[in-house]
Write a protein that holds these residues in place. Structure first.
Motif, PDB file in Angstrom:
ATOM      1  N   ASP A 240       0.836  -1.192   0.000  1.00  0.00           N
ATOM      2  CA  ASP A 240       0.000   0.000   0.000  1.00  0.00           C
ATOM      3  C   ASP A 240       0.882   1.258   0.000  1.00  0.00           C
ATOM      4  N   ILE A 241       0.394   2.279  -0.666  1.00  0.00           N
ATOM      5  CA  ILE A 241       1.120   3.546  -0.720  1.00  0.00           C
ATOM      6  C   ILE A 241       0.772   4.387   0.504  1.00  0.00           C
ATOM      7  N   GLN A 242       1.796   4.876   1.162  1.00  0.00           N
ATOM      8  CA  GLN A 242       1.610   5.760   2.310  1.00  0.00           C
ATOM      9  C   GLN A 242       1.908   7.198   1.880  1.00  0.00           C
ATOM     10  N   MET A 243       1.149   8.137   2.435  1.00  0.00           N
ATOM     11  CA  MET A 243       1.345   9.548   2.144  1.00  0.00           C
ATOM     12  C   MET A 243       1.715  10.273   3.442  1.00  0.00           C
ATOM     13  N   THR A 244       2.870  10.918   3.431  1.00  0.00           N
ATOM     14  CA  THR A 244       3.329  11.675   4.597  1.00  0.00           C
ATOM     15  C   THR A 244       3.179  13.153   4.292  1.00  0.00           C
TER      16      THR A 244
ATOM     17  N   ALA B 104       5.082  10.651  -1.057  1.00  0.00           N
ATOM     18  CA  ALA B 104       4.557   9.308  -1.256  1.00  0.00           C
ATOM     19  C   ALA B 104       5.638   8.274  -0.965  1.00  0.00           C
ATOM     20  N   SER B 105       5.197   7.103  -0.495  1.00  0.00           N
ATOM     21  CA  SER B 105       6.149   6.040  -0.167  1.00  0.00           C
ATOM     22  C   SER B 105       6.706   5.349  -1.405  1.00  0.00           C
ATOM     23  N   GLN B 106       6.099   5.591  -2.559  1.00  0.00           N
ATOM     24  CA  GLN B 106       6.623   5.094  -3.830  1.00  0.00           C
ATOM     25  C   GLN B 106       6.139   6.006  -4.938  1.00  0.00           C
ATOM     26  N   ASN B 107       6.666   5.808  -6.111  1.00  0.00           N
ATOM     27  CA  ASN B 107       6.351   6.658  -7.258  1.00  0.00           C
ATOM     28  C   ASN B 107       4.857   6.633  -7.583  1.00  0.00           C
ATOM     29  N   ILE B 108       4.236   7.805  -7.577  1.00  0.00           N
ATOM     30  CA  ILE B 108       2.823   7.905  -7.950  1.00  0.00           C
ATOM     31  C   ILE B 108       2.653   8.780  -9.194  1.00  0.00           C
ATOM     32  N   ASN B 109       3.755   8.963  -9.945  1.00  0.00           N
ATOM     33  CA  ASN B 109       3.703   9.802 -11.154  1.00  0.00           C
ATOM     34  C   ASN B 109       3.147  11.181 -10.794  1.00  0.00           C
ATOM     35  N   ARG B 110       2.082  11.589 -11.437  1.00  0.00           N
ATOM     36  CA  ARG B 110       1.460  12.867 -11.092  1.00  0.00           C
ATOM     37  C   ARG B 110       0.045  12.685 -10.540  1.00  0.00           C
ATOM     38  N   TYR B 111      -0.244  11.478 -10.034  1.00  0.00           N
ATOM     39  CA  TYR B 111      -1.603  11.176  -9.601  1.00  0.00           C
ATOM     40  C   TYR B 111      -1.834  11.641  -8.158  1.00  0.00           C
TER      41      TYR B 111
ATOM     42  N   ASP C  89       7.385  13.441  -4.450  1.00  0.00           N
ATOM     43  CA  ASP C  89       7.362  14.684  -3.680  1.00  0.00           C
ATOM     44  C   ASP C  89       6.499  15.748  -4.339  1.00  0.00           C
ATOM     45  N   PHE C  90       5.565  16.286  -3.544  1.00  0.00           N
ATOM     46  CA  PHE C  90       4.571  17.206  -4.065  1.00  0.00           C
ATOM     47  C   PHE C  90       4.385  18.380  -3.112  1.00  0.00           C
ATOM     48  N   THR C  91       4.001  19.519  -3.699  1.00  0.00           N
ATOM     49  CA  THR C  91       3.825  20.733  -2.915  1.00  0.00           C
ATOM     50  C   THR C  91       2.577  21.478  -3.349  1.00  0.00           C
ATOM     51  N   LEU C  92       1.827  21.928  -2.366  1.00  0.00           N
ATOM     52  CA  LEU C  92       0.735  22.878  -2.593  1.00  0.00           C
ATOM     53  C   LEU C  92       1.224  24.240  -2.114  1.00  0.00           C
ATOM     54  N   THR C  93       1.070  25.243  -2.953  1.00  0.00           N
ATOM     55  CA  THR C  93       1.495  26.594  -2.606  1.00  0.00           C
ATOM     56  C   THR C  93       0.314  27.544  -2.672  1.00  0.00           C
ATOM     57  N   ILE C  94       0.185  28.363  -1.639  1.00  0.00           N
ATOM     58  CA  ILE C  94      -0.734  29.496  -1.669  1.00  0.00           C
ATOM     59  C   ILE C  94       0.152  30.731  -1.748  1.00  0.00           C
ATOM     60  N   SER C  95       0.059  31.462  -2.836  1.00  0.00           N
ATOM     61  CA  SER C  95       1.041  32.518  -3.093  1.00  0.00           C
ATOM     62  C   SER C  95       0.869  33.716  -2.169  1.00  0.00           C
TER      63      SER C  95
ATOM     64  N   ASP D  39      -8.797  31.398   3.363  1.00  0.00           N
ATOM     65  CA  ASP D  39      -8.029  30.172   3.134  1.00  0.00           C
ATOM     66  C   ASP D  39      -7.837  29.360   4.411  1.00  0.00           C
ATOM     67  N   VAL D  40      -8.287  29.885   5.534  1.00  0.00           N
ATOM     68  CA  VAL D  40      -8.211  29.124   6.790  1.00  0.00           C
ATOM     69  C   VAL D  40      -9.027  27.849   6.633  1.00  0.00           C
ATOM     70  N   ALA D  41      -8.365  26.717   6.777  1.00  0.00           N
ATOM     71  CA  ALA D  41      -8.987  25.421   6.486  1.00  0.00           C
ATOM     72  C   ALA D  41      -7.964  24.336   6.792  1.00  0.00           C
ATOM     73  N   THR D  42      -8.402  23.091   6.606  1.00  0.00           N
ATOM     74  CA  THR D  42      -7.486  21.955   6.621  1.00  0.00           C
ATOM     75  C   THR D  42      -7.294  21.477   5.196  1.00  0.00           C
ATOM     76  N   TYR D  43      -6.061  21.194   4.849  1.00  0.00           N
ATOM     77  CA  TYR D  43      -5.712  20.785   3.490  1.00  0.00           C
ATOM     78  C   TYR D  43      -5.235  19.335   3.504  1.00  0.00           C
ATOM     79  N   PHE D  44      -5.721  18.567   2.529  1.00  0.00           N
ATOM     80  CA  PHE D  44      -5.359  17.156   2.405  1.00  0.00           C
ATOM     81  C   PHE D  44      -4.809  16.885   1.009  1.00  0.00           C
ATOM     82  N   CYS D  45      -3.836  15.994   0.954  1.00  0.00           N
ATOM     83  CA  CYS D  45      -3.441  15.461  -0.346  1.00  0.00           C
ATOM     84  C   CYS D  45      -4.061  14.069  -0.501  1.00  0.00           C
ATOM     85  N   LEU D  46      -4.202  13.644  -1.738  1.00  0.00           N
ATOM     86  CA  LEU D  46      -4.755  12.331  -2.055  1.00  0.00           C
ATOM     87  C   LEU D  46      -3.983  11.744  -3.221  1.00  0.00           C
TER      88      LEU D  46
END
Lengths: 112, 106
Positions: free
Chosen positions: B1-5, B25-32, B70-76, B82-89
């Motif tokens: 299973d893929i783990q997301m940190t 990601a714990s392994q390559n997920i391309n751009r998904y 490795d992925f990044t979300l940026t708020i410029s 924008d106060v909220a909780t943010y999740f990656c999937l």
């Protein structure tokens, strides 16, 4: 504008069953892989199940495999989640989702 | 299973700040990889899909980057709304969510 509306939640005793429904409108339901995602109180999001566009393929994490069944009726634009042998740790808000479309969620509480 | 940190778990920033949130990601997920915003009492909202595609209707101050693990979300320029909780999937191999980043105003 696409919309998803869940129903069927409620309070249920441990070991019992419950079936959730999710009615879709405003988009071509049959074109989308559909997901169920849950969120325990004050916790993060957990994927629960996915189903292919035609319904022939279903996928589950180990936490629900063998207890939950996802299904769909494309003619009715409706998604289902049959939940059996419910446990206290299944208590959560359950969302149906399709890419950018998410329902408002339905609460399931498992307690005696 | 893929783990997301996902990091950080909690972030405090001022209006106008540049904010970055990371998922590994714990392994390559391309751009998904998708990013979601969830405000209190609401369903998650899709912000970014496939790592860097901005969902229709989302302000351009949100952007995503990365590929592989490795992925990044940026708020410029952080806004009060924008106060909220943010999740990656990750959706390369079924689905795995990150644990979330709670963003508050300083």
């Amino acid at each position: 504008e696409g919309q998803l509306v869940e129903s069927g939640g409620g309070l249920v005793e441990p070991g019992r069953s419950l079936k959730l429904s999710c009615a879709a409108s405003g988009f071509t339901f049959s074109n989308y892989v559909m997901d169920w995602v849950r969120q325990a109180p004050k916790k993060g999001l957990e994927w629960v199940a996915s189903i292919s566009t035609g319904g022939g393929n279903t996928y589950y994490p180990d936490s629900v495999k063998g207890r939950f069944t996802i299904s769909r009726d494309n003619a009715k634009s409706t998604l289902y989640l049959q939940m059996n042998s419910l446990r206290s740790e299944d208590t959560a808000t359950y969302y149906c989702a399709a890419h950018s479309y998410w329902g408002q969620g339905v609460m399931v509480t498992v307690s005696s | 299973d893929i783990q997301m940190t996902q990091s950080p778990s909690f972030l405090s920033a001022s209006v106008g700040d540049r904010v970055t949130i990371n998922c590994k990601a714990s392994q390559n997920i391309n751009r998904y990889l998708n990013w979601y915003q969830q405000k209190l009492g609401e369903a998650p909202k899709l912000l970014i899909y496939n790592a860097n595609s901005l969902q229709t209707g989302i302000p351009s101050r949100f952007s995503g980057s990365g590929s592989g693990t490795d992925f990044t979300l940026t708020i410029s320029s952080l806004q009060p709304e924008d106060v909220a909780t943010y999740f990656c999937l990750q959706h390369n191999s079924w689905r795995t969510f990150g644990a979330g980043t709670k963003l508050e105003l300083k």
